[in-house]
Design an enzyme around this catalytic site. Structure first.
Site, short mmCIF file in Angstrom:
data_model
loop_
_atom_site.label_atom_id
_atom_site.label_comp_id
_atom_site.label_asym_id
_atom_site.label_seq_id
_atom_site.Cartn_x
_atom_site.Cartn_y
_atom_site.Cartn_z
N GLY A 73 -147.52 -21.36 -18.06
CA GLY A 73 -147.03 -22.73 -17.71
C GLY A 73 -148.15 -23.36 -16.71
O GLY A 73 -148.49 -24.30 -16.85
N ILE A 74 -148.37 -22.78 -15.65
CA ILE A 74 -149.20 -23.04 -14.58
C ILE A 74 -150.45 -23.14 -15.12
O ILE A 74 -151.45 -23.99 -14.73
CB ILE A 74 -149.01 -21.98 -13.40
CG1 ILE A 74 -147.56 -21.93 -12.97
CG2 ILE A 74 -150.15 -22.46 -12.25
CD1 ILE A 74 -147.15 -23.35 -11.97
N LYS A 90 -165.06 -5.26 -20.47
CA LYS A 90 -164.54 -4.25 -21.36
C LYS A 90 -163.42 -5.17 -22.34
O LYS A 90 -163.19 -5.00 -23.51
CB LYS A 90 -163.48 -3.46 -20.54
CG LYS A 90 -163.31 -2.31 -21.38
CD LYS A 90 -162.75 -0.90 -20.45
CE LYS A 90 -162.12 0.11 -21.23
NZ LYS A 90 -161.54 1.22 -20.32
N GLY A 126 -125.11 -29.66 -10.13
CA GLY A 126 -124.41 -28.39 -10.64
C GLY A 126 -123.38 -29.02 -11.71
O GLY A 126 -122.99 -30.13 -11.81
N CYS A 128 -127.13 -35.56 -7.33
CA CYS A 128 -126.08 -35.56 -8.34
C CYS A 128 -124.63 -35.01 -8.22
O CYS A 128 -123.80 -35.66 -7.39
CB CYS A 128 -126.81 -35.00 -9.70
SG CYS A 128 -126.06 -35.53 -11.27
N MET A 174 -124.08 -35.57 -4.37
CA MET A 174 -123.58 -36.80 -4.16
C MET A 174 -122.20 -36.82 -4.35
O MET A 174 -121.28 -37.39 -3.43
CB MET A 174 -124.27 -37.97 -4.72
CG MET A 174 -123.37 -39.44 -4.68
SD MET A 174 -124.21 -40.81 -5.59
CE MET A 174 -122.70 -41.55 -6.09
N HIS A 226 -131.65 -37.73 -10.07
CA HIS A 226 -132.40 -36.42 -9.74
C HIS A 226 -133.84 -36.79 -9.14
O HIS A 226 -134.86 -36.83 -10.03
CB HIS A 226 -132.68 -35.58 -10.79
CG HIS A 226 -131.26 -34.99 -11.24
ND1 HIS A 226 -130.97 -33.60 -10.73
CD2 HIS A 226 -130.21 -35.12 -11.97
CE1 HIS A 226 -129.61 -33.32 -11.22
NE2 HIS A 226 -129.37 -34.19 -11.92
N GLU A 244 -135.95 -35.25 -7.71
CA GLU A 244 -136.83 -33.98 -7.56
C GLU A 244 -137.87 -34.11 -8.94
O GLU A 244 -138.77 -33.43 -8.84
CB GLU A 244 -136.14 -32.62 -7.55
CG GLU A 244 -135.30 -32.31 -8.92
CD GLU A 244 -133.85 -32.73 -8.88
OE1 GLU A 244 -133.58 -33.69 -8.02
OE2 GLU A 244 -133.16 -32.36 -9.39
N1 GLN Z 1 -121.46 -32.00 -13.16
C1 GLN Z 1 -121.59 -33.28 -12.95
C2 GLN Z 1 -121.67 -34.48 -13.92
O1 GLN Z 1 -121.68 -34.13 -15.00
C3 GLN Z 1 -123.08 -33.41 -11.98
C4 GLN Z 1 -124.26 -33.17 -13.04
C5 GLN Z 1 -125.08 -32.75 -12.16
O2 GLN Z 1 -125.45 -32.41 -11.01
N2 GLN Z 1 -126.57 -32.82 -12.87
O3 GLN Z 1 -121.58 -35.73 -13.60
#
Ligand code: GLN
Length: 528
Positions: free
Chosen positions: A17-18, A220, A351, A378, A381, A504, A506
């Site tokens: 990928g890089i 080679k 998450g 996400c 927050m 996000h 990032e």
């Molecule tokens: N689980 C949370 C939601 O579904 C946050 C999702 C995430 O962090 N990408 O809203």
């Protein structure tokens, strides 16, 4: 449109990928319109349903495709926003073929891998956005895998159909044997043999090794692969992966690619990239190290937070600070402030699910009370809002409906309009949405814009019935959807930097264009 196909040999995790992303940047700097796509042989329709523990981060495009993390490399290196046209899995291919079969689309024919599955793959590649001169297509997996065969057969056919406009690059591992003190070319020879048995003759071999390989070994490899010596390109492990384009350029990679594809293009202008590398090196000599804690559930798989780590590095290049990540496992951490001793900033990433939430709440509380620069992304927050509701607004039992359906205070709840959406694949709020920033907020100042667009991947939202109690207690809703129905960002007013965003950031940071939220975090951390 010319095609470059990148395959991998010997083992996975080689950095195909890089290599693809770095080549993309080199071609772009030569004035060539280039884009990239990844074909993944697994049967999942997309990586959205795959555990980050197994597969690393799910990268999200503007148009809401949940994709392999390699797309993140392509975007960061090439500085191009990709789309659903850049990601295809076996799961998608088979779903389309089967849907067509059920609709009678094959007119009674026997549906087979060749030609029907391969046709579907070829059409996906051929129907890429038309405005590119070169399309780089990376095939996931390693030559020899059963799953990738339809993809290899499809690109073999494209090689025949568009003979002069195709280039096959094979990236392989050249292992070093300490005992005999030499690099070994045999695994590469075998991999090339296997590739040729599938009807694909590589035009260029990119050799991956930790140390430079000798000319003898290169010769080679060239001899056994039936290619010229200048088509064996060395790709050695470097201190920073952003140095890869420069190294590959010195190896003559983009020259030989252009020559083989008959592309007349000037030498690449790499001055901006070189400046960025110079800045990143200065960071090492300036001796400002920031300890940034990432408090998450998936920390045992570092790739799960790849874009966040890269965003912190980008912000580090620009702010002159070296970022030292302190990985904190939110599920198994001690709820003891000592864990954050010496920490200059805290990031609570996204998450799913309730495991590790107590640790994350602890991290938010610590950052809030000790005025440590904090960025919640996400789920990060959402957890920051829950912590504030519990400990500042005294809303006993406040929680997210994701974790406790019967909570007396569902401060985070199901997204309006999504209550009835069942199933877990592709049912979230995905992709780029506009967000209005509140006048006078830190966010408005950091972005310098009244409206931004950021990428989302979530199902739950801040519950509007709690806006008032949150704001009267000192939380500012600093970002809202244009119709004001969805809270997109929060910040604390009596804190140097306490920011939570439902999106996000990032995914949009670039090595030479750090994201304002990560830059803001590090700048405050330096002061702190
Ligand atoms: N689980 C949370 C939601 O579904 C946050 C999702 C995430 O962090 N990408 O809203």
């Amino acid at each position: 449109m010319r095609h470059i196909f990148i395959t991998g040999g010997v083992c996975s995790g080689l950095g195909k990928g890089i290599t693809a992303a770095a080549l993309g940047r080199l071609l772009k700097q030569r004035g060539i319109k280039v884009s990239a796509q990844k074909l993944d042989p697994y049967m999942n329709v997309d990586p959205g349903t795959m555990s980050p523990f197994q597969h690393g981060e799910v990268f999200v495009t503007d148009d809401g495709a949940e994709t392999d993390l390699d797309l993140g490399h392509y975007e960061r290196f090439m500085d191009e926003s990709l789309s659903k046209h850049s990601t295809l899995t076996s799961g998608q291919v088979y779903s389309r073929v089967l849907a067509k079969e059920r609709a009678g689309g094959y007119l009674g024919g026997t549906v087979q891998v060749i030609p029907h599955v391969t046709e579907e793959i070829k059409n996906f590649i051929y129907n890429y956005k038309t405005d590119v001169d070169v399309l780089i297509t990376e095939i996931g997996g390693t030559i020899g895998d059963i799953e990738s065969q339809p993809f290899l057969e499809a690109i073999r056919q494209i090689g025949l159909e568009k003979e002069k406009e195709c280039l096959f690059i094979h990236v392989t591992l050249v292992p070093y044997l300490k005992a005999s003190g030499e690099h070994k070319s045999k695994p590469t020879q075998h991999s090339v043999k296997e590739l040729r048995a599938l009807g694909i003759t590589p035009d260029i071999i990119v050799t991956r090794a930790d140390e430079p390989i000798s000319d003898d070994v290169k010769t080679k490899i060239a001899l056994f692969s039936n290619i010229k010596c200048n088509c064996v390109i060395e790709n050695i492990t470097l201190p920073s992966l952003y140095e890869t384009p420069l190294m590959l350029n010195e190896e003559g990679f983009d020259d030989v690619v252009c020559e083989k594809l008959n592309l007349s293009a000037s030498k690449p202008d790499l001055s901006e990239w070189r400046n960025m590398i110079a800045l990143s090196k200065q960071v090492n000599s300036r001796n400002i190290t920031l300890n940034v804690a990432i408090v998450g559930k998936y920390v045992s798989c570092r790739d799960a937070y790849l874009s966040i780590v890269e965003s912190l590095n980008h912000a580090g290049f620009a702010s002159g600070a070296k970022v030292n990540i302190i990985w904190v496992d939110s599920e198994n951490m001690q709820l003891d402030s000592a864990i954050f001793g010496g920490v200059d900033a805290i990031v609570v990433p996204g998450g799913f699910g309730d495991r590790g939430i107590t640790g994350k709440i602890f991290a938010c509380k610590f950052a809030r009370e000790n005025k440590i620069p904090f960025l919640g992304i996400c789920l990060g927050m959402q957890v920051a809002v829950i912590e504030f509701a519990l400990n500042v607004c005294n809303l006993i039992g406040a929680d997210s409906a994701e974790f406790t359906e019967s909570t007396p205070h569902p401060i985070i709840h199901t997204m309006p309009g999504q209550e009835n959406l069942l199933g877990s694949g592709g049912t979230m709020r995905l992709g780029a949405y506009p967000c209005n920033l509140t006048d006078g907020s830190l966010l408005r100042k950091l972005y310098g814009l009244p409206q931004i667009s950021e990428r989302h991947r979530h199902r739950y939202e801040l519950n509007n019935s709690y806006r008032e109690i949150l704001t009267t207690n000192g939380m500012l809703i600093s970002g809202n959807s244009p119709d004001n129905t969805l809270a997109e960002a929060i910040e604390l007013q009596n804190h140097p930097y306490f920011v939570g965003v439902q999106y996000h950031p990032e995914f949009k940071s670039r090595p030479n264009k750090p994201h304002p939220l990560f830059l803001g975090l590090l700048e405050k951390a330096i002061n702190h």
